[in-house]
Design a protein around this motif. Structure first.
Motif, PDB file in Angstrom:
ATOM      1  N   CYS A 194       0.818  -1.237   0.000  1.00 37.02           N
ATOM      2  CA  CYS A 194       0.000   0.000   0.000  1.00 37.02           C
ATOM      3  C   CYS A 194       0.843   1.276   0.000  1.00 37.02           C
ATOM      4  O   CYS A 194       0.284   2.369   0.125  1.00 37.02           O
ATOM      5  CB  CYS A 194      -0.967   0.056   1.187  1.00 37.02           C
ATOM      6  N   HIS A 214      -1.666   4.326   3.847  1.00 35.20           N
ATOM      7  CA  HIS A 214      -2.895   3.763   3.295  1.00 35.20           C
ATOM      8  C   HIS A 214      -3.094   2.335   3.800  1.00 35.20           C
ATOM      9  O   HIS A 214      -2.127   1.609   4.057  1.00 35.20           O
ATOM     10  CB  HIS A 214      -2.841   3.765   1.763  1.00 35.20           C
ATOM     11  N   GLN A 216      -5.297   0.083   2.150  1.00 32.68           N
ATOM     12  CA  GLN A 216      -5.525  -0.803   1.020  1.00 32.68           C
ATOM     13  C   GLN A 216      -4.691  -0.311  -0.160  1.00 32.68           C
ATOM     14  O   GLN A 216      -3.980   0.691  -0.059  1.00 32.68           O
ATOM     15  CB  GLN A 216      -7.016  -0.852   0.673  1.00 32.68           C
ATOM     16  N   SER A 217      -4.791  -1.008  -1.274  1.00 34.91           N
ATOM     17  CA  SER A 217      -3.942  -0.722  -2.430  1.00 34.91           C
ATOM     18  C   SER A 217      -3.934   0.772  -2.763  1.00 34.91           C
ATOM     19  O   SER A 217      -4.985   1.413  -2.826  1.00 34.91           O
ATOM     20  CB  SER A 217      -4.439  -1.497  -3.652  1.00 34.91           C
ATOM     21  N   THR A 218      -2.744   1.304  -2.986  1.00 28.65           N
ATOM     22  CA  THR A 218      -2.602   2.677  -3.465  1.00 28.65           C
ATOM     23  C   THR A 218      -2.698   2.633  -4.984  1.00 28.65           C
ATOM     24  O   THR A 218      -1.921   1.963  -5.649  1.00 28.65           O
ATOM     25  CB  THR A 218      -1.272   3.282  -2.998  1.00 28.65           C
ATOM     26  N   SER A 238      -6.273   5.842  -2.863  1.00 26.74           N
ATOM     27  CA  SER A 238      -6.257   4.434  -2.484  1.00 26.74           C
ATOM     28  C   SER A 238      -7.643   3.809  -2.558  1.00 26.74           C
ATOM     29  O   SER A 238      -8.665   4.492  -2.563  1.00 26.74           O
ATOM     30  CB  SER A 238      -5.705   4.307  -1.055  1.00 26.74           C
TER      31      SER A 238
END
Length: 303
Positions: A194, A214, A216-218, A238
């Protein structure tokens, strides 16, 4: 669902997403400027040469289309050469060439005027996630699902260097206006991965620092325009529904804005001075106002 947004000029932005259309919006006036319905499937990426009337869109229909704001509702050029979803595109600084990338592991270099594919090169497992042309040069930075970041020389469409692999899929990249630094961001979950990573392009493979926070995934990362009297800053968005502003040098998070109900955030772009455009899955494009001196980021409109 909006997958990608990019600025056309100080008044207009272009976006594309799940409705298959390419949309030009005047964010200052708050009105739709133009809608181009031409793709057969979802639009994955949009791009342009800033200040030009030409814009480009990539799609799951395996094509890239070029449009002109003054050229009617039909595309003025079509670029066909990929075998799977087109997932990246970058326009050369002079607007004469287009580089595209796909989940077919290949990059293609195109002549914009003729639509001719000048060069094509595929690398095993190189599932392209994003492309960014280095300002003032002949190189393109590319991120991939194989966790690699590659620097391509577009004169030969060969990889000139690779960065040390990260622990997670690299989802997006940006290059500073002076061409010195590259910013990439990572897939992840629960705060693992992340992160965004700053790289020194003058010493390829040299990691400068990381930006973590973050959950979760950026999905997108961006060098922000310089502000007089302020340290250089970055922005990230994100899947955790938040946008963060970072001090580039110290890696400190200056401010965070959570867009409740937006769903995953997919793309960021610089608007006019002190403003950001943020694309989301559920609630369209958000216009954000940034006041660095107050460390304040707030939503001012959405469309």
């Amino acid at each position: 669902m909006v997958n990608s947004v990019a600025p056309l000029n100080s008044d207009l932005c272009v976006s594309g997403g799940g409705d298959k259309a390419v949309v030009v919006y005047d964010w200052r006036m708050g009105k739709l400027q133009h809608r181009f319905p031409g793709h057969q499937r979802e639009v994955t990426k949009v791009g342009c040469q800033y200040g030009s009337s030409r814009l480009f869109s990539a799609s799951r229909d395996l094509t890239v289309l070029m449009w002109d704001l003054h050229g009617g509702d039909q595309p003025v050029q079509e670029f066909c050469g990929h075998d799977l979803v087109v997932s990246g595109l970058a326009v050369s600084p002079d607007g004469s060439q287009l580089c595209t990338g796909s989940r077919d592991n290949a990059l293609c270099l195109w002549d914009v005027e003729s639509g001719e594919c000048l060069l094509k090169n595929a690398i095993s497992r190189n599932l392209v996630t994003h492309l960014c042309w280095v300002p003032g040069g002949s190189c393109v930075v590319q991120t991939s699902e194989d966790k690699m970041v590659r620097l391509w020389d577009c004169r030969s469409l060969q990889v000139s260097s690779t960065f040390p692999p990260k622990q997670h899929i690299q989802t997006h990249c940006d290059v500073s206006n002076d061409g010195r630094y590259c910013l990439t961001c990572s897939h992840g979950f629960g705060g693992q991965g992340c992160e965004a990573t700053l790289w020194d392009l003058r010493q390829t493979g040299s990691k400068v620092c990381e930006y973590r926070g973050h959950l979760q995934s950026t999905t997108s990362c961006l060098f922000l325009p310089p502000s007089p009297g302020s340290a250089p800053t970055l922005a990230t968005s994100s899947q955790d529904c938040s946008v963060r502003i970072w001090d580039q040098n110290s890696a400190a998070c200056l401010t965070t804005l959570t867009l409740d109900g937006s769903g995953p955030l997919s793309s960021l772009a610089s608007g006019y001075a002190g403003h950001l455009l943020c694309a989301s899955f559920n609630t369209g494009i958000h216009l954000l106002s940034l006041q660095l001196d107050l460390a304040r980021l707030c939503e001012t409109a959405r469309f």
